[in-house]
Design a protein around this motif. Sequence first.
Motif, PDB file in Angstrom:
ATOM      1  N   MET A  50       0.848  -1.094  -0.237  1.00 15.40           N
ATOM      2  CA  MET A  50      -0.021  -0.046  -0.012  1.00 15.40           C
ATOM      3  C   MET A  50       0.885   1.195   0.080  1.00 15.40           C
ATOM      4  O   MET A  50       1.896   1.210   0.722  1.00 15.40           O
ATOM      5  N   ASP A  51       0.498   2.268  -0.671  1.00 18.75           N
ATOM      6  CA  ASP A  51       1.259   3.386  -0.674  1.00 18.75           C
ATOM      7  C   ASP A  51       0.862   4.344   0.511  1.00 18.75           C
ATOM      8  O   ASP A  51       0.000   3.867   1.577  1.00 18.75           O
ATOM      9  N   ASP A  52       1.443   5.329   1.024  1.00 20.94           N
ATOM     10  CA  ASP A  52       1.385   6.187   2.044  1.00 20.94           C
ATOM     11  C   ASP A  52       0.103   6.544   2.488  1.00 20.94           C
ATOM     12  O   ASP A  52      -0.460   6.815   3.464  1.00 20.94           O
ATOM     13  N   HIS A  53      -0.652   7.027   1.100  1.00 20.04           N
ATOM     14  CA  HIS A  53      -2.163   7.538   1.228  1.00 20.04           C
ATOM     15  C   HIS A  53      -2.920   6.211   1.802  1.00 20.04           C
ATOM     16  O   HIS A  53      -3.916   6.576   2.841  1.00 20.04           O
ATOM     17  N   GLY A  54      -2.768   5.179   1.588  1.00 20.06           N
ATOM     18  CA  GLY A  54      -3.179   4.070   1.974  1.00 20.06           C
ATOM     19  C   GLY A  54      -3.009   3.690   3.558  1.00 20.06           C
ATOM     20  O   GLY A  54      -4.145   3.214   4.048  1.00 20.06           O
ATOM     21  N   GLN A  55      -2.153   4.131   3.867  1.00 21.84           N
ATOM     22  CA  GLN A  55      -1.838   3.993   5.229  1.00 21.84           C
ATOM     23  C   GLN A  55      -2.372   5.160   6.238  1.00 21.84           C
ATOM     24  O   GLN A  55      -2.521   5.231   7.360  1.00 21.84           O
TER      25      GLN A  55
END
Length: 116
Positions: A1-6
Amino acid sequence: MDDHGQDFPAAVRAVLAEAGFGESALGAEGVHVVEHARGVMVGWMPRELRELPSRRRGPRRTRSGGRRDLPGLRHAFGLALAAAFRAAGFSVETRGDEWLLVVRPGSVSSPARPTA
């Protein structure tokens, strides 16, 4: 997952912390947060509910050794969690008696999909 997903799971955990519910360690009793394709699942997993004190009338009864799950307590806990998430602007779906799905913004809901 990307940072936005976290960012979303972190935001869910922040709402829990602000409401006074700390996340429990894996396998321990308490509040659990599990990532889901549409958001984050939040649930309360009691290992054991101790017998609540009650007014006794007459002779003392023997205590049963079995686990007593209090559906009313579980329901009230779910309502409190759902209210905290909704107040923070999240959409919440109920998943059985034990889990809430905090839906990720922009997640498409499909009534044909089985509930997790």
